[in-house]
Design a protein around this motif. Structure first.
Motif, mmCIF file in Angstrom:
data_model
loop_
_atom_site.group_PDB
_atom_site.id
_atom_site.type_symbol
_atom_site.label_atom_id
_atom_site.label_comp_id
_atom_site.label_asym_id
_atom_site.label_seq_id
_atom_site.Cartn_x
_atom_site.Cartn_y
_atom_site.Cartn_z
ATOM 1 N N LEU A 1 -2.112 -6.444 2.944
ATOM 2 C CA LEU A 1 -1.810 -5.059 3.267
ATOM 3 C C LEU A 1 -0.306 -4.881 3.186
ATOM 4 O O LEU A 1 0.450 -5.714 3.693
ATOM 5 C CB LEU A 1 -2.315 -4.694 4.663
ATOM 6 N N LYS A 2 0.134 -3.793 2.586
ATOM 7 C CA LYS A 2 1.558 -3.663 2.295
ATOM 8 C C LYS A 2 1.986 -2.201 2.318
ATOM 9 O O LYS A 2 1.257 -1.321 1.840
ATOM 10 C CB LYS A 2 1.835 -4.262 0.909
ATOM 11 N N THR A 3 3.160 -1.936 2.865
ATOM 12 C CA THR A 3 3.752 -0.608 2.785
ATOM 13 C C THR A 3 5.131 -0.722 2.148
ATOM 14 O O THR A 3 5.875 -1.668 2.441
ATOM 15 C CB THR A 3 3.851 0.068 4.166
ATOM 16 N N ASP B 1 4.425 4.455 0.244
ATOM 17 C CA ASP B 1 2.994 4.270 0.003
ATOM 18 C C ASP B 1 2.467 3.099 0.814
ATOM 19 O O ASP B 1 3.227 2.336 1.418
ATOM 20 C CB ASP B 1 2.682 4.107 -1.487
ATOM 21 N N VAL B 2 1.146 2.995 0.861
ATOM 22 C CA VAL B 2 0.484 1.863 1.509
ATOM 23 C C VAL B 2 -0.503 1.278 0.505
ATOM 24 O O VAL B 2 -1.163 2.008 -0.238
ATOM 25 C CB VAL B 2 -0.215 2.284 2.818
ATOM 26 N N LEU B 3 -0.552 -0.031 0.464
ATOM 27 C CA LEU B 3 -1.355 -0.761 -0.520
ATOM 28 C C LEU B 3 -2.295 -1.724 0.185
ATOM 29 O O LEU B 3 -1.903 -2.401 1.138
ATOM 30 C CB LEU B 3 -0.430 -1.536 -1.457
ATOM 31 N N ALA B 4 -3.550 -1.775 -0.255
ATOM 32 C CA ALA B 4 -4.509 -2.767 0.227
ATOM 33 C C ALA B 4 -5.014 -3.558 -0.969
ATOM 34 O O ALA B 4 -5.349 -2.981 -2.000
ATOM 35 C CB ALA B 4 -5.678 -2.090 0.937
ATOM 36 N N GLU B 5 -5.046 -4.873 -0.821
ATOM 37 C CA GLU B 5 -5.485 -5.766 -1.898
ATOM 38 C C GLU B 5 -6.552 -6.730 -1.410
ATOM 39 O O GLU B 5 -6.471 -7.227 -0.278
ATOM 40 C CB GLU B 5 -4.321 -6.597 -2.438
ATOM 41 N N ILE B 6 -7.506 -7.000 -2.265
ATOM 42 C CA ILE B 6 -8.453 -8.098 -2.089
ATOM 43 C C ILE B 6 -8.265 -9.039 -3.266
ATOM 44 O O ILE B 6 -8.259 -8.602 -4.422
ATOM 45 C CB ILE B 6 -9.909 -7.599 -2.044
ATOM 46 N N ILE B 7 -8.079 -10.334 -2.975
ATOM 47 C CA ILE B 7 -7.841 -11.329 -4.022
ATOM 48 C C ILE B 7 -8.958 -12.363 -3.995
ATOM 49 O O ILE B 7 -9.232 -12.968 -2.943
ATOM 50 C CB ILE B 7 -6.475 -12.018 -3.828
ATOM 51 N N MET C 1 -0.188 7.172 -1.909
ATOM 52 C CA MET C 1 1.089 7.795 -1.582
ATOM 53 C C MET C 1 0.964 8.511 -0.245
ATOM 54 O O MET C 1 -0.012 9.227 0.006
ATOM 55 C CB MET C 1 1.512 8.786 -2.665
ATOM 56 N N LEU C 2 1.970 8.356 0.620
ATOM 57 C CA LEU C 2 1.917 8.915 1.969
ATOM 58 C C LEU C 2 2.708 10.202 2.128
ATOM 59 O O LEU C 2 2.586 10.870 3.158
ATOM 60 C CB LEU C 2 2.420 7.876 2.979
ATOM 61 N N ALA C 3 3.530 10.551 1.151
ATOM 62 C CA ALA C 3 4.364 11.749 1.265
ATOM 63 C C ALA C 3 4.511 12.423 -0.096
ATOM 64 O O ALA C 3 4.421 11.773 -1.136
ATOM 65 C CB ALA C 3 5.738 11.389 1.825
ATOM 66 N N ASP C 4 4.729 13.742 -0.056
ATOM 67 C CA ASP C 4 5.057 14.457 -1.288
ATOM 68 C C ASP C 4 6.462 14.071 -1.734
ATOM 69 O O ASP C 4 7.373 13.924 -0.910
ATOM 70 C CB ASP C 4 5.015 15.967 -1.057
ATOM 71 N N SER C 5 6.659 13.906 -3.042
ATOM 72 C CA SER C 5 7.974 13.566 -3.577
ATOM 73 C C SER C 5 8.175 14.305 -4.897
ATOM 74 O O SER C 5 7.321 15.080 -5.321
ATOM 75 C CB SER C 5 8.110 12.055 -3.785
ATOM 76 N N SER C 6 9.293 14.029 -5.555
ATOM 77 C CA SER C 6 9.604 14.707 -6.814
ATOM 78 C C SER C 6 8.732 14.227 -7.967
ATOM 79 O O SER C 6 8.767 14.819 -9.048
ATOM 80 C CB SER C 6 11.076 14.503 -7.163
#
Length: 256
Positions: A112-114, A139-145, A156-161
């Motif tokens: 899990l990563k932000t 952003d926040v990322l979830a991975e299964i390996i 993505m957690l927020a609006d950006s350009s």
């Protein structure tokens, strides 16, 4: 209600994806706390099909991995544009991240990563109609390996350009070791777009697009710490339906 969200919730248990394995490697829990890093160059910086730098890009990172499974890190790259000033043909991207990963058993693990994306000389972009967006994002990322296969999702957690909050990037990556320390690497990725947050700065013509696929080889250079890679990137489409070009990307990274 935006049709993207239900599709994503259905897909999440099946397709949890990472960002490109070539730009940002998966952290694994360390038996002891470690500090590691890398620095190198790529002939082009291609991210999710788009050209971040069409010329030689210098990239590097530094990470502290605690034995608990928590990692704090930084990764950066030169850009071929300035996100807040279209008169400039260069810029720099800073990624600050924190992750937590653990092994489930000898074959399975998760991560899990932000990540905070911060741009040098970044700030606020304004549209003629008055809309404005920050250039930075989170952003926040979830991975299964599973063994050499990684699947996951980045939200993505927020609006950006360049993105809307709720945009979801799905991808899968597979690496297979070959003889003489060569590795065969592949990945594929696509995006669901949260069109409800569109404005004059970020506009979407599609709810989902295939962004890119990669196929390539990598190999350590003797015992120097250098790793050379050669990848062919098959371009997909942007959120507005524009076609991405195909690219051949050469990289040389020094790990320490």
């Amino acid at each position: 209600m935006n049709s993207t969200l239900p599709q994503f919730l259905w897909a999440l248990p099946i397709c949890i994806v990472s960002c490109s394995v070539f730009a940002d490697q998966t952290e694994q829990p360390a038996e002891n706390s470690t500090i590691s890093g890398n620095i190198g160059v790529v002939s082009k910086y291609i991210y999710r099909g788009g050209e971040e730098n069409q010329d030689l890009a210098i990239q590097g990172g530094l990470a502290y991995a605690h034995k608990s499974g928590i990692t704090f890190g930084y990764w950066g790259s030169t850009l071929g544009y300035d996100p807040s000033d279209d008169r400039r043909d260069h810029g720099f991207e800073h990624n600050f991240y924190m992750s937590y990963g653990q092994e489930i058993d000898q074959n399975w693990r998760y991560n899990l990563k932000t990540t905070a994306y911060v741009y040098h000389h970044g700030g606020t972009v304004y549209a003629e109609q008055g809309d404005h967006r920050k250039t930075d994002d989170l952003d926040v990322l979830a991975e299964i390996i599973y063994k050499n296969l990684t699947v996951g999702a980045a939200v993505m957690l927020a609006d950006s350009s360049y993105a809307n909050a709720g945009d979801v990037y799905l991808s899968a990556a597979y690496s297979y070791p070959l003889a003489h320390d060569f590795a065969f690497n592949t990945s594929v990725g696509g995006s669901f777009y949260n069109t409800q947050h569109d404005n004059q700065i970020v506009q979407s013509k599609k709810n989902f697009t295939f962004n890119e696929a990669r196929i390539g080889m990598s190999k350590p250079v003797a015992d120097t710490g250098l790793v050379a890679s050669l990848d062919y990137v098959i371009g997909g489409e942007s959120r507005v339906g524009d076609d991405y070009d195909d690219h051949v990307v050469f990289g040389l990274i020094y790990n320490f």
